[in-house]
Motif scaffolding. Structure first.
Motif, PDB file in Angstrom:
ATOM      1  N   ILE A 347     135.557 -25.850 143.629  1.00 48.76           N
ATOM      2  CA  ILE A 347     136.433 -25.640 144.787  1.00 48.76           C
ATOM      3  C   ILE A 347     136.426 -26.820 145.742  1.00 48.76           C
ATOM      4  CG2 ILE A 347     136.839 -24.182 146.809  1.00 48.76           C
ATOM      5  CD1 ILE A 347     135.762 -21.826 145.223  1.00 48.76           C
ATOM      6  N   PHE A 348     135.243 -27.399 145.981  1.00 49.75           N
ATOM      7  CA  PHE A 348     135.116 -28.374 147.064  1.00 49.75           C
ATOM      8  C   PHE A 348     134.969 -29.820 146.608  1.00 49.75           C
ATOM      9  CE2 PHE A 348     133.180 -24.382 148.671  1.00 49.75           C
ATOM     10  CZ  PHE A 348     134.125 -24.092 149.639  1.00 49.75           C
ATOM     11  N   VAL A 349     134.671 -30.049 145.342  1.00 53.42           N
ATOM     12  CA  VAL A 349     134.399 -31.406 144.872  1.00 53.42           C
ATOM     13  C   VAL A 349     135.432 -31.784 143.811  1.00 53.42           C
ATOM     14  CG1 VAL A 349     132.694 -32.951 143.851  1.00 53.42           C
ATOM     15  CG2 VAL A 349     131.946 -31.043 145.297  1.00 53.42           C
ATOM     16  N   SER A 350     135.951 -32.985 143.917  1.00 54.89           N
ATOM     17  CA  SER A 350     136.921 -33.479 142.938  1.00 54.89           C
ATOM     18  C   SER A 350     136.212 -34.277 141.848  1.00 54.89           C
ATOM     19  CB  SER A 350     137.970 -34.376 143.614  1.00 54.89           C
ATOM     20  OG  SER A 350     138.697 -33.639 144.576  1.00 54.89           O
ATOM     21  N   GLY A 351     136.726 -34.158 140.631  1.00 54.48           N
ATOM     22  CA  GLY A 351     136.154 -34.892 139.517  1.00 54.48           C
ATOM     23  C   GLY A 351     137.000 -34.682 138.281  1.00 54.48           C
ATOM     24  N   LYS A 352     136.514 -35.175 137.160  1.00 56.42           N
ATOM     25  CA  LYS A 352     137.268 -35.060 135.919  1.00 56.42           C
ATOM     26  C   LYS A 352     137.427 -33.602 135.470  1.00 56.42           C
ATOM     27  CE  LYS A 352     136.789 -39.502 133.566  1.00 56.42           C
ATOM     28  NZ  LYS A 352     138.228 -39.577 133.311  1.00 56.42           N
ATOM     29  N   HIS A 353     136.543 -32.716 135.957  1.00 52.85           N
ATOM     30  CA  HIS A 353     136.650 -31.315 135.593  1.00 52.85           C
ATOM     31  C   HIS A 353     137.613 -30.547 136.490  1.00 52.85           C
ATOM     32  CE1 HIS A 353     132.999 -32.323 133.375  1.00 52.85           C
ATOM     33  NE2 HIS A 353     133.178 -31.231 132.677  1.00 52.85           N
TER      34      HIS A 353
END
Length: 358
Positions: A347-353
């Motif tokens: 929900i709060f962290v952006s990444g490749k997933h």
């Protein structure tokens, strides 16, 4: 709209109806579990509290022997409360029903409703999969409904194996209802296809094992929390304290702290190798999809942190100075890492997933 698209839309609607129906059945099971605990509180079964708090002098008569034409009173041997370091010689409680027949009846009704709710929810998961023509865990909504289904399956599986875990029912169903409520209100995502990177057989291997591990870790975490409460309760009794009426009524019916501790340890230890495989499978999938096996993506990082936390817990349980409550705190920290890896990172962290949305 094509005929296939219309059919998929109908299946998605059927899935939603089944999930809401499962929530209704689980709600009935929740009230049945409550009734089991309420009727069990009336039971007159011999209590662990009495066994621990009653002075030894009142429990066993002194020994009288003849001595030189008279009599002598021998000292009674002291009652040993602890059988080993960090453990007490305390029997398991009678269970939520407390030995009350009506309480036991409500408990069996609750189990039957839990089985029915599980079957209905499983139908919702399967129809969701049919509506998208893929594995039903492409976003957080699908993961949630599958996760709660597997958690209930683990509980019912333990019951089928004749394990003494019926006391887990109320706590499990309460959290399952919260999980499904969150899924259908906040996390709901309409049926959709996956991005190309997810079209791989590793989706079935990696994500399915992650869901199963999370469900088992959850069961272990509930056992750990109850262990902490029961251990405090037993410690207070052993030191001559008097717990509150509500705490006594509930905690005296649970298994002993030693049994709860053993249960949590065995559950976590059994699934830890599978969690290790989950991380390895994810790395292999990342190599196929992104051309690298490990890149310290937030999801990968927190999966590794979770693995380290559970490894520390298992090591602590094998170390004399860290058994008991200290190890239990580590187990809860490890499960907290797993929860953050799913909810917080997604929900709060952006990444490749961050490809499937909420």
């Amino acid at each position: 709209m094509t005929l296939a698209a219309a059919n998929n839309e109908n299946l998605a609607q059927i899935s939603n109806v089944l999930i809401y129906s499962a929530m209704a059945v689980y709600t009935l099971a929740f009230f049945a579990y409550i009734a089991e605990w309420l009727f069990g509180s009336r039971s007159k079964v011999a209590r662990t509290a009495a066994a621990l708090t009653e002075p030894a002098a009142k429990k066993a008569p002194a020994v009288t022997v003849n001595q030189a034409g008279g009599t002598a009173v021998l000292e009674r041997p002291k009652v040993t409360v602890r059988t080993a370091a960090g453990q007490r010689d305390v029997p398991d409680g009678p269970g939520a029903h407390g030995g009350d027949e009506q309480g036991d009846l409500y408990g069996r009704i609750a189990i039957s409703l839990t089985v029915l709710g599980f079957l209905v929810e499983l139908g919702g998961v399967i129809t969701r999969a049919a509506s998208v023509e893929r594995a039903p865990w492409g976003n957080m909504y699908e993961f949630n409904i599958t996760f709660s289904t597997v958690a209930v399956a683990v509980y019912l599986g333990l019951l089928a194996l004749k394990k003494n875990v019926r006391w887990l029912g109320l706590f499990l169903i309460t959290s399952v209802l919260l999980d499904l409520g969150l899924a259908v209100t906040v996390l709901y995502t309409a049926s959709d296809q996956l991005v190309p990177a997810l079209h791989s057989y590793w989706l079935y291997i990696h994500v399915s094992t992650a869901i199963f591990c999370g469900a088992v870790f959850y069961v272990g975490a509930v056992g750990t929390i109850l262990y902490l409460f029961k251990d405090s309760y037993e410690s207070k009794l052993a030191s001559g304290g008097t717990p509150g009426t509500f705490a006594t009524s509930v905690l005296e019916r649970l298994p002993s702290s030693a049994s709860l501790d053993k249960f949590s340890y065995r559950v976590n230890a059994a699934v830890f190798p599978l969690w290790t495989f989950t991380i390895i499978a994810g790395a292999i999938w990342a190599g196929d999809a992104w051309g690298r096996y490990w890149g310290w993506d937030p999801k990968e990082t927190w999966s590794f942190i979770t693995w380290v936390a559970y490894a520390c817990y298992l090591h602590a349980r094998a170390t004399a100075g860290w058994k008991g409550r200290k190890a239990a705190y580590l187990a809860l920290i490890a499960f907290g890492c797993w929860l953050f890896n799913y909810y917080g990172v997604n929900i709060f962290v952006s990444g490749k997933h961050s490809y499937a949305g909420v």
